[in-house]
Write an enzyme that holds these catalytic residues in place. Structure first.
Site, mmCIF file in Angstrom:
data_model
loop_
_atom_site.group_PDB
_atom_site.id
_atom_site.type_symbol
_atom_site.label_atom_id
_atom_site.label_comp_id
_atom_site.label_asym_id
_atom_site.label_seq_id
_atom_site.Cartn_x
_atom_site.Cartn_y
_atom_site.Cartn_z
ATOM 1 N N VAL A 82 28.218 42.174 36.413
ATOM 2 C CA VAL A 82 29.378 41.391 36.822
ATOM 3 C C VAL A 82 30.047 40.760 35.602
ATOM 4 O O VAL A 82 31.267 40.663 35.512
ATOM 5 C CB VAL A 82 28.972 40.318 37.853
ATOM 6 C CG1 VAL A 82 30.127 39.369 38.141
ATOM 7 C CG2 VAL A 82 28.499 40.974 39.142
ATOM 8 N N ALA A 83 29.224 40.318 34.633
ATOM 9 C CA ALA A 83 29.782 39.728 33.407
ATOM 10 C C ALA A 83 30.610 40.740 32.629
ATOM 11 O O ALA A 83 31.511 40.369 31.875
ATOM 12 C CB ALA A 83 28.652 39.198 32.533
ATOM 13 N N GLU A 93 36.788 39.112 35.251
ATOM 14 C CA GLU A 93 37.236 38.704 36.581
ATOM 15 C C GLU A 93 38.693 38.251 36.604
ATOM 16 O O GLU A 93 39.393 38.407 37.599
ATOM 17 C CB GLU A 93 36.341 37.567 37.112
ATOM 18 C CG GLU A 93 34.939 37.990 37.521
ATOM 19 C CD GLU A 93 33.956 37.963 36.358
ATOM 20 O OE1 GLU A 93 34.429 37.836 35.207
ATOM 21 O OE2 GLU A 93 32.748 38.087 36.584
ATOM 22 N N ASP A 132 74.129 57.941 36.266
ATOM 23 C CA ASP A 132 75.386 58.318 36.883
ATOM 24 C C ASP A 132 76.503 57.929 35.921
ATOM 25 O O ASP A 132 76.321 57.074 35.052
ATOM 26 C CB ASP A 132 75.539 57.577 38.212
ATOM 27 C CG ASP A 132 76.875 57.848 38.874
ATOM 28 O OD1 ASP A 132 77.274 59.014 38.921
ATOM 29 O OD2 ASP A 132 77.513 56.885 39.322
ATOM 30 N N ASP A 155 74.981 53.796 41.162
ATOM 31 C CA ASP A 155 75.597 52.759 41.977
ATOM 32 C C ASP A 155 76.002 53.254 43.363
ATOM 33 O O ASP A 155 76.077 52.478 44.287
ATOM 34 C CB ASP A 155 76.821 52.163 41.269
ATOM 35 C CG ASP A 155 77.899 53.216 40.976
ATOM 36 O OD1 ASP A 155 77.596 54.419 41.096
ATOM 37 O OD2 ASP A 155 79.019 52.826 40.618
ATOM 38 N N ASP A 214 73.668 58.455 44.658
ATOM 39 C CA ASP A 214 72.634 58.271 43.633
ATOM 40 C C ASP A 214 71.300 57.837 44.231
ATOM 41 O O ASP A 214 70.261 57.944 43.578
ATOM 42 C CB ASP A 214 73.071 57.202 42.615
ATOM 43 C CG ASP A 214 74.356 57.559 41.915
ATOM 44 O OD1 ASP A 214 74.511 58.741 41.557
ATOM 45 O OD2 ASP A 214 75.206 56.675 41.726
ATOM 46 N N GLU A 256 29.722 39.380 25.315
ATOM 47 C CA GLU A 256 28.817 38.724 26.259
ATOM 48 C C GLU A 256 27.703 39.681 26.687
ATOM 49 O O GLU A 256 26.516 39.320 26.713
ATOM 50 C CB GLU A 256 29.595 38.252 27.484
ATOM 51 C CG GLU A 256 30.657 37.197 27.197
ATOM 52 C CD GLU A 256 31.594 37.014 28.373
ATOM 53 O OE1 GLU A 256 31.164 37.269 29.513
ATOM 54 O OE2 GLU A 256 32.757 36.622 28.159
ATOM 55 N N ASN A 313 34.080 33.563 31.168
ATOM 56 C CA ASN A 313 34.938 34.590 31.759
ATOM 57 C C ASN A 313 36.177 34.017 32.426
ATOM 58 O O ASN A 313 37.285 34.551 32.295
ATOM 59 C CB ASN A 313 34.150 35.399 32.791
ATOM 60 C CG ASN A 313 33.460 36.597 32.163
ATOM 61 O OD1 ASN A 313 33.541 36.802 30.959
ATOM 62 N ND2 ASN A 313 32.775 37.373 32.977
ATOM 63 N N THR A 325 37.593 29.907 29.496
ATOM 64 C CA THR A 325 37.941 30.043 28.073
ATOM 65 C C THR A 325 38.509 31.427 27.754
ATOM 66 O O THR A 325 39.193 31.596 26.754
ATOM 67 C CB THR A 325 36.705 29.756 27.190
ATOM 68 O OG1 THR A 325 35.655 30.625 27.575
ATOM 69 C CG2 THR A 325 36.267 28.323 27.342
ATOM 70 N N ASP A 326 38.239 32.441 28.574
ATOM 71 C CA ASP A 326 38.866 33.754 28.402
ATOM 72 C C ASP A 326 40.317 33.746 28.903
ATOM 73 O O ASP A 326 41.211 34.314 28.280
ATOM 74 C CB ASP A 326 38.108 34.813 29.222
ATOM 75 C CG ASP A 326 37.022 35.473 28.372
ATOM 76 O OD1 ASP A 326 36.795 34.990 27.254
ATOM 77 O OD2 ASP A 326 36.415 36.449 28.841
#
Length: 1000
Positions: A319-320, A324, A366, A713, A717, A782, A819, A822-823
């Site tokens: 998971v680390a 996330e 166009d 436009d 188109d 990590e 995670n 600080t990430d």
């Protein structure tokens, strides 16, 4: 012809027994045959009862719309992302692990599965952000239905009545007048100077002259002069049509069906995120398996508890490995990009499309209204004394007369005086109107003459009173107005009234045939054969250069009243026997030629520079239009899309052929699939194309590996705009259809904004790579820290001497803190990082180029190893038995040692990642280049430091995160070791730059 009414009754306007009254091609049938086939009466229309019956049978004259998507489904759609799936899988695994741990060790287990709760909260926040940004769901077919006129005038029971457009049925007789929007497709039965603007359907910049004559052979939609189509508008004249198709059977309905059949492909970024998610998912499984094998080899499984502990560690580590916050950060970064683009007049409707334009390798555009202004402009005036140019574009009266080299003309130049006369005649023989606010009424070509007249101070038409008119028709190809100079007072004596004058404009070659004199430098003289030859040569020259030409002539009528004009048929009592309009030969003879004008829908002034910048960035510009090939090639040359000297183009493969500058839809239909692919590879201008051609061109480019942006436009188109990798609609002139089909809307209709958006898209892609490099290398640090700590636990002293249980180097709460907090802040700040180089100096990335390529994976592993090394060294300082041991760790218990070592490792890893945030801003440039350019990054670093200090010095957080306060000596060790990540990264980049230089 298929007979749609085999069982009709003998009385017109009565029931028709058929499932669909739409004829195959009514333009090839005479009006009487069409009326008979639809069992209607051209003079009386349908009965009210029959109209009601047909409405019940065939349904309302509306386009079928897809059912609206419920809001809850739109919200759940935000979770349809492979990265979200990966995080959800990690959440489920973590939840299962929490239940197992809580069952085995209730006292030591967390009270709540905090990992799972935090991840779920992040996913919900991500979905809310995405839903808010994409709140306007795509309703292209609904927008098509809004194009239809609100009401239409039809004949019912022999009387004209106004009915809602939705109640128009096949067989209805619709009466058309200037300003009307055509309610349904129909066969014209009568016209009077009828002009219909079909630019939104066909791309034709000039209103089409209509007449009821039966066509000799099948024609393209834009060339069916005896038909009028749903959604187009009447700019001049009147007409009457038999409705042949309603609702989804109209030409607009066919486009609606094409839109509904289009499936939306994932954007390049979505494809890349899918790939990254698969790689991360595979990495998670490999890491979990390796950890279990490693634990089994190093420690062995001596009890059920050992198995549970090992599984928990493997799951935690896996998971680390998943960042996330990546999904939320990606959403926020894209949303910020959307906001920046909006400030530059580009509204992006779908978040994942923000980056796509930066990847575009071809911009298909166009012409009318996109590359040009869709505002007809007089640019050339040819008089007997010479040729001049008029500056300015569109319906603005700002402009002046110059010679062909751009030098202003003096007031006494005969060419200027003659040009004033030419444009005065054109402005008087005119049904257009230019309002004070710049809006127009009537035919844009006619309004261009009024604008040109005002630019150079020509006599204004408002100073003349229109006495009579001989209208323009497709057969006559000219229009004549009998005017009288307006005076301030009425004249009781007709002899005192101003004389009448006939003013005419029309096709130069036709109008010239009615002229016997020419006005040159204020003098009227006889028109010679040499004059005629020169004028016709000028007409041919202007036509080759894509100008629409109009000639102007006049004749004094030597009378002050219509009744006094010589030659008109009169009754015995002296009154006119026939209207003047029925006696054109009397008025349009012996006329005086003044000159002619060259009119064109000019390119936007800013587009040429934008095209040049796109070419410099390796982006090819392709023009796809429904307009005439000569006009398309001329505009493309002016804009630099094709070279001036390109008379033909050679194909590139062995079976190639030579192509003209501009390929038409008919020519494309003659090509085999192989030839078509070769043509698309080489030709950059396509004219007279239908919506299906535009889609086929876009599909062929995509099949060749191009990332295609399509701008437009008009309704015609919309299908190609939707099928392109990113569709771009014009916000001002664009139809609602195109806006809803597009992923991006330009609020200023400026092609240059597209190039600015490309620049922004490339910067966003660079920033995505930056924070991916940062997040993945940090997570790699990590994982390797935990992996190395477990592998070297005994050597480093992490495990207690004599114990066989598993001891992890960092706690799960510490990893989660890194995670999610600080990430996240530095990674988000990288999303707004300014460009470190000129992103428009490089070619577009290819579809095969990965967001995370081999070089980035190498960066991730190298930085991850550096992080793990300095973290484990910092921990080793406070654990006995390792390589290095700090004296302060010698006289304390192992529990105290492990707390201090974890605090050191935890803090070093946090600061190593912050140093990595500086290094990750570029793959090869030094971090010291523009180090302080991103104030948000420094703010994020400061926030992360503050949060880390709280975890270390707040007592209750010490308990929650297993930390202890650090003294200055320990801080010096933390900062010194973590800074080695930046030093090592700089040395690594130095080697990379040296290798790149050697290769070049």
């Amino acid at each position: 012809m298929k007979d749609p009414a085999p069982n009709r009754t003998d009385r017109p306007g009565q029931p028709i027994a058929t499932a669909s009254p739409t004829l195959d091609d009514p333009s090839l049938l005479d009006a009487a045959t069409v009326a008979e086939a639809l069992n209607t009466d051209v003079d009386h229309g349908l009965t009210a009862a029959e109209a009601a019956r047909r409405l019940q049978e065939f349904g309302p004259n509306e386009l079928a719309g897809a059912p609206p998507v419920p809001k809850w489904k739109k919200f759940l759609a935000q979770f349809k992302d492979p990265l979200v799936y990966l995080l959800l899988a990690a959440t489920v695994i973590s939840l299962i692990a929490w239940f197992i741990e809580r069952s085995a060790n209730p006292a030591e287990a967390e009270a709540l599965p905090f990992d799972c709760i935090v991840i779920v909260l992040i996913l919900v926040l991500n979905a809310v952000l995405g839903y808010a940004q994409e709140a306007k769901a795509e309703q292209a077919v609904a927008a098509l239905s809004r194009m239809a006129a609100a009401h239409a005038t039809v004949l019912r029971d022999g009387r004209p009545i106004s009915v809602p457009t939705a109640e128009v049925v096949p067989g209805d007789i619709v009466l058309l007048a200037e300003g009307d929007t055509v309610a349904a497709d129909g066969r014209l039965t009568a016209t009077a100077a009828l002009h219909v603007a079909e630019a939104s359907l066909t791309g034709e910049s000039v209103p089409v002259t209509k007449n009821p004559a039966t066509l000799a052979g099948a024609k393209a939609i834009g060339d069916r002069a005896n038909m009028a189509f749903n959604g187009t508008s009447v700019t001049q004249g009147t007409g009457r049509l038999i409705v042949t198709a309603t609702g989804m059977r109209t030409q607009v309905g066919k486009i609606a069906r094409m839109l509904s059949d289009q499936k939306e492909d994932p954007t390049p970024l979505q494809k890349e995120i899918t790939f990254v998610s698969k790689v991360l998912g595979l990495a998670v499984c490999v890491i979990a398996a390796l950890v279990l094998v490693l634990l089994a080899v190093v420690y062995g499984f001596n009890s059920t508890q050992d198995v549970i502990d090992s599984l928990l560690l493997a799951v935690s580590l896996a998971v680390a490995a998943v960042p996330e916050g990546l999904a939320a950060i990606l959403t926020v970064v894209l949303a910020l990009g959307v906001q920046r683009m909006a400030r530059h007049h580009a509204i992006v409707k779908k978040l994942s499309s923000v980056e796509t334009l930066g990847s575009a390798s071809v911009i298909c555009s166009d012409k009318t209204g996109t590359l040009t202004r869709n505002e007809m402009t007089v640019q050339r005036v040819i008089t007997p004394s010479g040729e001049i140019a008029l500056t300015g574009t569109g319906y603005s009266t700002d402009g002046s007369a110059t010679d062909l080299d751009g030098r202003p003309l003096p007031d006494d130049d005969p060419r200027l005086r003659e040009a004033q006369r030419v444009l005065s005649v054109g402005a008087i023989a005119n049904d257009g109107k230019l309002n004070d606010d710049g809006t127009i009424v009537g035919d844009p070509t006619e309004v261009s003459l009024i604008v040109g007249a005002r630019k150079i101070g020509a006599t204004d038409a408002d100073r003349f009173t229109r006495v009579a008119e001989i209208p323009f028709t497709s057969d006559r190809k000219r229009m004549t107005v009998i005017g009288q100079a307006a005076t301030d007072s009425a004249h009781d004596d007709p002899a005192e009234a101003p004389a009448l004058t006939a003013y005419a404009k029309g096709a130069p070659d036709v109008l010239l045939g009615y002229c016997t004199r020419i006005e040159e430098n204020g003098t009227v003289r006889a028109l010679t054969d040499a004059d005629r030859a020169r004028i016709l040569a000028d007409v041919e020259r202007l036509s080759r250069n894509a100008y629409r030409t109009l000639g102007q002539a006049y004749r004094p009528l030597n009378a002050t009243r219509i009744d006094d004009i010589d030659g008109l048929e009169r009754n015995d009592d002296g009154t006119l026997a026939r209207d003047v309009a029925d006696q054109p030969d009397v008025i349009e003879r012996d006329m005086i030629w003044t000159g002619m004008v060259g009119i064109i829908d000019p390119p936007r002034t800013e587009v040429r520079d934008a095209v040049a910048e796109a070419h410099g960035a390796g982006i090819r510009t392709v023009m796809i239009t429904g307009d005439h090939p000569l006009t398309a090639a001329r505009i493309a040359t002016d804009l630099g899309i094709i070279a001036q000297s390109d008379e033909s183009l050679d194909g590139t493969d062995s079976a190639s052929r030579t192509y003209p500058q501009a390929l038409t839809g008919d020519q494309l239909d003659q090509l085999t699939d192989t030839e078509f692919a070769d043509a698309v590879r080489n030709v950059s201008v396509y004219a007279r194309v239908a919506p299906e051609h535009k889609m086929r061109i876009v599909d062929a480019l995509q099949a060749q590996g191009e990332i295609v942006a399509m701008t437009g436009d008009g309704v015609n188109d919309a299908p190609a705009v939707k099928s392109a990798d990113i569709g771009v609609a014009m916000g001002i002139t664009g139809t609602e259809v195109t806006k809803e089909s597009a992923k991006m809307i330009l609020t200023d209709d400026n092609f240059g904004t597209i190039v600015a958006a490309v620049r922004e898209g490339r910067s966003i892609f660079d920033n995505i790579r930056k924070f991916l490099r940062y997040l993945l290398s940090s997570n790699m640090g990590e994982v390797l820290t935990v992996f190395g700590g477990v592998l070297l636990a005994g050597f480093l002293g992490i495990s207690e001497p004599g114990a066989n249980s598993v001891t992890v180097p960092l706690l799960a709460t510490q990893l989660l803190w890194i995670n999610l907090l600080t990430d996240a802040a530095p990674a988000m700040a990288m999303g707004v990082d300014p460009s470190t180089d000129n992103v428009m100096n490089r070619k577009p990335r290819k579809l095969t180029d990965r967001v995370i390529d081999a070089r980035m994976w190498t960066d991730v592993i190298v930085v991850g190893l550096l992080m793990a090394a300095v973290t484990l060294i910092g921990m080793d300082l406070y654990l006995p038995g390792g390589l290095l041991t700090d004296d302060s760790a010698m006289n304390v218990t192992h529990d105290e040692q492990i707390v201090m070592a974890r605090t050191m490792g935890f803090t070093i890893l946090v600061f190593a990642q912050l140093f990595n945030a500086l290094a990750a801003r570029s793959a090869d440039q030094t971090a010291f280049r523009g180090m302080f350019a991103n104030k948000w990054l420094w703010g994020a670093i400061a926030l992360s430091i503050a949060l880390q200090l709280l975890v270390i010095y707040v007592p209750f957080l010490n308990v929650a995160f297993g930390t202890t306060p650090l003294d200055p000596h320990q801080w010096a060790e933390c900062l010194g070791l973590s800074a080695l990540v930046l030093v090592g990264s700089e040395l690594y980049k130095l080697v990379l730059r040296a290798v790149d230089t050697a290769r070049r």
